[in-house]
Design a protein around this motif. Structure first.
Motif, PDB file in Angstrom:
ATOM      1  N   ALA A 378       0.764  -1.059  -0.072  1.00  0.00           N
ATOM      2  CA  ALA A 378       0.000  -0.071   0.047  1.00  0.00           C
ATOM      3  C   ALA A 378       0.925   1.323   0.055  1.00  0.00           C
ATOM      4  O   ALA A 378       0.504   2.265  -0.813  1.00  0.00           O
ATOM      5  CB  ALA A 378      -1.081  -0.055   1.261  1.00  0.00           C
ATOM      6  N   ASP A 379       1.860   1.333   0.774  1.00  0.00           N
ATOM      7  CA  ASP A 379       2.882   2.281   0.783  1.00  0.00           C
ATOM      8  C   ASP A 379       3.522   2.476  -0.562  1.00  0.00           C
ATOM      9  O   ASP A 379       3.857   3.873  -0.983  1.00  0.00           O
ATOM     10  CB  ASP A 379       4.010   2.099   2.180  1.00  0.00           C
ATOM     11  CG  ASP A 379       3.268   2.342   3.231  1.00  0.00           C
ATOM     12  OD1 ASP A 379       2.046   3.031   3.560  1.00  0.00           O
ATOM     13  OD2 ASP A 379       3.762   1.495   4.311  1.00  0.00           O
ATOM     14  N   LEU A 380       3.911   1.466  -1.252  1.00  0.00           N
ATOM     15  CA  LEU A 380       4.649   1.554  -2.346  1.00  0.00           C
ATOM     16  C   LEU A 380       3.693   2.132  -3.351  1.00  0.00           C
ATOM     17  O   LEU A 380       3.973   2.940  -4.280  1.00  0.00           O
ATOM     18  CB  LEU A 380       5.158   0.345  -2.849  1.00  0.00           C
ATOM     19  CG  LEU A 380       5.998  -0.010  -4.182  1.00  0.00           C
ATOM     20  CD1 LEU A 380       7.010  -1.310  -4.068  1.00  0.00           C
ATOM     21  CD2 LEU A 380       5.015   0.014  -5.187  1.00  0.00           C
ATOM     22  N   VAL A 381       2.530   1.706  -3.704  1.00  0.00           N
ATOM     23  CA  VAL A 381       1.239   2.231  -4.700  1.00  0.00           C
ATOM     24  C   VAL A 381       1.244   3.750  -4.322  1.00  0.00           C
ATOM     25  O   VAL A 381       1.005   4.393  -5.185  1.00  0.00           O
ATOM     26  CB  VAL A 381       0.084   1.286  -4.549  1.00  0.00           C
ATOM     27  CG1 VAL A 381      -0.969   1.907  -5.392  1.00  0.00           C
ATOM     28  CG2 VAL A 381       0.368  -0.201  -5.027  1.00  0.00           C
ATOM     29  N   THR A 382       0.919   3.823  -3.184  1.00  0.00           N
ATOM     30  CA  THR A 382       0.684   5.431  -2.746  1.00  0.00           C
ATOM     31  C   THR A 382       1.784   6.189  -2.977  1.00  0.00           C
ATOM     32  O   THR A 382       1.597   7.409  -4.033  1.00  0.00           O
ATOM     33  CB  THR A 382       0.312   5.522  -1.175  1.00  0.00           C
ATOM     34  OG1 THR A 382      -0.603   4.699  -0.803  1.00  0.00           O
ATOM     35  CG2 THR A 382       0.040   7.058  -0.820  1.00  0.00           C
ATOM     36  N   THR A 405      -5.601   4.882  -2.358  1.00  0.00           N
ATOM     37  CA  THR A 405      -6.280   3.897  -1.540  1.00  0.00           C
ATOM     38  C   THR A 405      -6.774   2.702  -2.376  1.00  0.00           C
ATOM     39  O   THR A 405      -6.539   1.548  -2.295  1.00  0.00           O
ATOM     40  CB  THR A 405      -7.110   4.326  -0.250  1.00  0.00           C
ATOM     41  OG1 THR A 405      -6.475   5.119   0.552  1.00  0.00           O
ATOM     42  CG2 THR A 405      -7.495   3.074   0.597  1.00  0.00           C
ATOM     43  N   ALA A 406      -7.469   3.274  -3.220  1.00  0.00           N
ATOM     44  CA  ALA A 406      -8.355   2.142  -4.020  1.00  0.00           C
ATOM     45  C   ALA A 406      -7.328   1.631  -4.894  1.00  0.00           C
ATOM     46  O   ALA A 406      -7.328   0.483  -5.241  1.00  0.00           O
ATOM     47  CB  ALA A 406      -9.350   3.089  -4.853  1.00  0.00           C
ATOM     48  N   ALA A 407      -6.355   2.198  -5.704  1.00  0.00           N
ATOM     49  CA  ALA A 407      -5.366   1.877  -6.430  1.00  0.00           C
ATOM     50  C   ALA A 407      -4.526   0.813  -5.720  1.00  0.00           C
ATOM     51  O   ALA A 407      -4.130  -0.259  -6.508  1.00  0.00           O
ATOM     52  CB  ALA A 407      -4.347   2.937  -7.138  1.00  0.00           C
ATOM     53  N   ALA A 408      -4.086   1.054  -4.637  1.00  0.00           N
ATOM     54  CA  ALA A 408      -3.328  -0.220  -3.949  1.00  0.00           C
ATOM     55  C   ALA A 408      -4.131  -1.269  -3.689  1.00  0.00           C
ATOM     56  O   ALA A 408      -3.510  -2.355  -3.996  1.00  0.00           O
ATOM     57  CB  ALA A 408      -3.070   0.320  -2.520  1.00  0.00           C
ATOM     58  N   CYS A 409      -5.420  -1.262  -3.592  1.00  0.00           N
ATOM     59  CA  CYS A 409      -6.471  -2.421  -3.427  1.00  0.00           C
ATOM     60  C   CYS A 409      -6.433  -3.188  -4.671  1.00  0.00           C
ATOM     61  O   CYS A 409      -6.115  -4.362  -4.976  1.00  0.00           O
ATOM     62  CB  CYS A 409      -7.884  -2.127  -3.004  1.00  0.00           C
ATOM     63  SG  CYS A 409      -7.866  -1.906  -1.158  1.00  0.00           S
ATOM     64  N   ASN A 443     -13.596  -5.049  -0.604  1.00  0.00           N
ATOM     65  CA  ASN A 443     -12.978  -3.865   0.313  1.00  0.00           C
ATOM     66  C   ASN A 443     -12.885  -2.860  -0.850  1.00  0.00           C
ATOM     67  O   ASN A 443     -13.394  -1.467  -0.231  1.00  0.00           O
ATOM     68  CB  ASN A 443     -11.569  -4.215   0.896  1.00  0.00           C
ATOM     69  CG  ASN A 443     -11.834  -4.938   2.281  1.00  0.00           C
ATOM     70  OD1 ASN A 443     -12.569  -4.642   3.080  1.00  0.00           O
ATOM     71  ND2 ASN A 443     -10.914  -5.764   2.566  1.00  0.00           N
ATOM     72  N   LEU A 444     -12.452  -3.267  -1.953  1.00  0.00           N
ATOM     73  CA  LEU A 444     -12.448  -2.045  -3.074  1.00  0.00           C
ATOM     74  C   LEU A 444     -13.704  -1.691  -3.480  1.00  0.00           C
ATOM     75  O   LEU A 444     -13.982  -0.484  -3.780  1.00  0.00           O
ATOM     76  CB  LEU A 444     -11.799  -2.797  -4.244  1.00  0.00           C
ATOM     77  CG  LEU A 444     -11.433  -1.776  -5.501  1.00  0.00           C
ATOM     78  CD1 LEU A 444     -10.642  -0.423  -4.958  1.00  0.00           C
ATOM     79  CD2 LEU A 444     -10.628  -2.700  -6.599  1.00  0.00           C
ATOM     80  N   ASP A 445     -14.913  -2.657  -3.641  1.00  0.00           N
ATOM     81  CA  ASP A 445     -16.146  -2.095  -3.843  1.00  0.00           C
ATOM     82  C   ASP A 445     -16.654  -1.229  -2.877  1.00  0.00           C
ATOM     83  O   ASP A 445     -17.288  -0.244  -3.074  1.00  0.00           O
ATOM     84  CB  ASP A 445     -16.935  -3.324  -4.135  1.00  0.00           C
ATOM     85  CG  ASP A 445     -16.853  -4.118  -5.247  1.00  0.00           C
ATOM     86  OD1 ASP A 445     -16.344  -3.336  -6.264  1.00  0.00           O
ATOM     87  OD2 ASP A 445     -17.195  -5.296  -5.462  1.00  0.00           O
ATOM     88  N   ALA A 446     -16.285  -1.520  -1.449  1.00  0.00           N
ATOM     89  CA  ALA A 446     -16.703  -0.480  -0.344  1.00  0.00           C
ATOM     90  C   ALA A 446     -16.154   0.701  -0.696  1.00  0.00           C
ATOM     91  O   ALA A 446     -16.784   1.828  -0.300  1.00  0.00           O
ATOM     92  CB  ALA A 446     -16.413  -1.504   0.865  1.00  0.00           C
ATOM     93  N   HIS A 447     -14.805   0.562  -0.855  1.00  0.00           N
ATOM     94  CA  HIS A 447     -14.379   2.025  -0.933  1.00  0.00           C
ATOM     95  C   HIS A 447     -14.989   2.960  -2.100  1.00  0.00           C
ATOM     96  O   HIS A 447     -15.197   4.038  -1.987  1.00  0.00           O
ATOM     97  CB  HIS A 447     -12.550   1.733  -1.341  1.00  0.00           C
ATOM     98  CG  HIS A 447     -11.824   3.292  -1.147  1.00  0.00           C
ATOM     99  ND1 HIS A 447     -11.513   3.779  -0.132  1.00  0.00           N
ATOM    100  CD2 HIS A 447     -11.494   3.880  -2.193  1.00  0.00           C
ATOM    101  CE1 HIS A 447     -10.983   5.043  -0.520  1.00  0.00           C
ATOM    102  NE2 HIS A 447     -10.716   5.025  -1.664  1.00  0.00           N
ATOM    103  N   ARG A 448     -15.155   2.100  -3.171  1.00  0.00           N
ATOM    104  CA  ARG A 448     -15.897   2.904  -4.239  1.00  0.00           C
ATOM    105  C   ARG A 448     -17.167   3.512  -3.795  1.00  0.00           C
ATOM    106  O   ARG A 448     -17.415   4.523  -4.313  1.00  0.00           O
ATOM    107  CB  ARG A 448     -16.035   2.008  -5.563  1.00  0.00           C
ATOM    108  CG  ARG A 448     -14.609   1.618  -6.200  1.00  0.00           C
ATOM    109  CD  ARG A 448     -14.731   0.245  -7.065  1.00  0.00           C
ATOM    110  NE  ARG A 448     -13.445   0.158  -7.910  1.00  0.00           N
ATOM    111  CZ  ARG A 448     -13.073  -0.991  -8.645  1.00  0.00           C
ATOM    112  NH1 ARG A 448     -14.063  -1.811  -8.663  1.00  0.00           N
ATOM    113  NH2 ARG A 448     -12.083  -1.144  -9.355  1.00  0.00           N
ATOM    114  N   ARG A 449     -17.971   2.718  -3.114  1.00  0.00           N
ATOM    115  CA  ARG A 449     -19.183   3.238  -2.509  1.00  0.00           C
ATOM    116  C   ARG A 449     -18.927   4.493  -1.848  1.00  0.00           C
ATOM    117  O   ARG A 449     -19.568   5.500  -1.821  1.00  0.00           O
ATOM    118  CB  ARG A 449     -19.886   2.089  -1.595  1.00  0.00           C
ATOM    119  CG  ARG A 449     -20.547   1.019  -2.745  1.00  0.00           C
ATOM    120  CD  ARG A 449     -21.572   0.239  -1.931  1.00  0.00           C
ATOM    121  NE  ARG A 449     -20.977  -0.713  -0.705  1.00  0.00           N
ATOM    122  CZ  ARG A 449     -20.475  -1.831  -0.880  1.00  0.00           C
ATOM    123  NH1 ARG A 449     -20.501  -2.408  -2.211  1.00  0.00           N
ATOM    124  NH2 ARG A 449     -19.969  -2.374   0.127  1.00  0.00           N
TER     125      ARG A 449
END
Length: 455
Positions: A378-382, A405-409, A443-449
């Motif tokens: 997650a840190d790397l992607v961020t 955050t969504a990109a990391a997921c 989790n990604l779907d939840a973040h998109r919501r």
């Protein structure tokens, strides 16, 4: 379009599947509700975000707070804890009554416009898998207008219980007011994608021409789409910076907040967008709200990373399931090849997503980088995300997601997918990895919501 039938299955504890467990989260309630909704109903990818969005909108209105109670209204809003199971059956039942009375018909209505604009989908693309999901960006725009101020025949549908009742009694009367708005919204989505393609390193001329022709053809019938926001000027950037500095000097304790850096970046992006949109009043005090959102995002991220702590080991553990006679480096090289050939849902092959490009790079060069990076993925992607955002932009060119955050997921899910593509079925670690990927996608779907609620 007759009035929508009120759900008859809404009774206390309707969501319970285990008699000994009454707790439920807001996200799970929404998922269960959409599963229980009687057909015909919009597709899940449009419906769930709309129910979440209307839940948040309704929970914020004074009349809902009076009619259903302050705590149910707070649960409906989410208030930063929508993914936390809460054992509050009386209040969850009140939320369910709110859904039955208003959120359900409103979500059905706005979500239907994803399918309604499908006939406008561009034709003649070398691969159209990336363009079909773009229709799901239309319902949030329709919802925003419906819940916004009254402008002629549109808007104001939840200004009061009376307005909501009037809508619910005859949704068919509203359809014609919103269908052309939905069509123009879809053309705006295509125009936004066209604008991003123009900024790409190697833009696909055929794709751009098809999009250009599609927009022009339908704009003649339904009106011109909204133009993408222009990039902020240097003077505007300087002005926003000076405003934030002045606010920080008034409240110097802000700088000691552990989320200050992220909040400053978030506030800067918001203020610049407001300036470009031409808002007359902009207040640098939003950095306080930015601190709140940054804290909540960090808590959600920490929760996701804790839940996935074992994943990072399992991703390596699954590699031996691929072929016991080949070393891990070769196995992951095969995963890299499989990922390159993988067609993403919602992204053009000719312009693969920024996330897929990053995931592919993590599987190259003997894969040593990926093995080292996984424990802090997650840190790397961020970090990579912020480095890749162009001046004046909000996301890297070609990004499939709206935030880091969504990109990391999504990168995490792509890496799991790559290993699974070259894994035989039946291996214990492979089965575990498949389950983990499903958890990541939930989790990604939840973040998109969550993002949909903020629109």
């Amino acid at each position: 379009m007759p009035p929508y039938d009120r759900p008859s299955w809404v009774v206390p504890l309707w969501w319970v599947t285990d008699p000994d467990q009454h707790a439920i989260s807001g996200c799970r309630l929404i998922e269960r509700w959409c599963a229980e909704m009687t057909p015909p109903k919009p597709l899940k990818k449009a419906l769930e975000p709309e129910l979440a969005g209307w839940s948040g909108r309704l929970g914020a209105t004074p009349w809902v707070q009076r009619q259903y109670g302050p705590r149910p209204a707070e649960l409906a809003r989410g208030s930063g804890f929508r993914r936390i199971p809460l054992d509050e059956p009386v209040d969850w039942y009140q939320v369910s009554l709110l859904y039955a009375d208003y959120a359900d018909p409103l979500a059905r209505f706005s979500a239907q416009f994803a399918a309604a604009v499908a006939p406008l989908c561009p034709e003649g693309l070398p691969n159209d898998g990336w363009v079909r999901p773009l229709k799901n960006r239309v319902p949030p725009s329709v919802r925003a207008v419906m819940a916004g101020p009254v402008v002629g025949p549109v808007g104001g549908v939840i200004d009061s219980a009376e307005a909501a009742d009037q809508f619910r009694a005859d949704p068919a009367a509203q359809y014609e007011h919103y269908i052309n708005l939905a069509r123009r919204s879809y053309l705006s989505v295509l125009l936004d994608r066209l604008d991003k393609l123009r900024d790409a390193d190697s833009p696909d001329e055929l794709v751009m021409q098809v999009l250009t022709d599609t927009i022009a053809r339908h704009a003649a019938d339904y009106g011109d789409p909204e133009q993408p926001l222009r990039k902020p000027t240097d003077d505007e950037r300087k002005r926003v910076h000076e405003m934030l500095v002045a606010k920080i000097e008034e409240q110097p304790e802000i700088q000691h907040n552990p989320y200050f850096t992220e909040a400053y970046e978030r506030a800067t992006r918001t203020l610049l967008r407001w300036v470009v949109e031409g808002r007359e009043t902009i207040d640098a005090g939003i950095i306080r709200n930015a601190l709140k959102w940054s804290r909540l995002d960090a808590q959600r991220k920490e929760g996701r990373m804790a839940a996935h702590a074992e994943v990072l080991t399992d991703l390596r553990a699954a590699a031996p399931d691929i072929d016991h006679g080949i070393d891990v480096r070769t196995q992951l090289a095969r995963a890299h090849a499989a990922l390159l050939a993988y067609v993403e849902d919602g992204v053009s092959v000719s312009t693969e997503s920024w996330e897929k490009s990053l995931a592919s790079r993590l599987l190259t060069d003997g894969n040593s980088l990926a093995l080292v990076a996984f424990p802090t993925l997650a840190d790397l992607v961020t970090t990579a995300w912020h480095e890749a955002v162009p001046a004046g932009g909000r996301a890297p060119v070609g990004a499939a997601e709206r935030d880091a955050t969504a990109a990391a997921c999504y990168v995490h899910a792509l890496l799991c997918t790559a290993v699974l593509l070259v894994s035989p079925t039946g291996g214990a670690a492979t089965k575990r990895l498949a389950r983990i990927r499903r958890d990541i996608e939930r989790n990604l779907d939840a973040h998109r919501r969550d993002n949909a609620e903020r629109q």
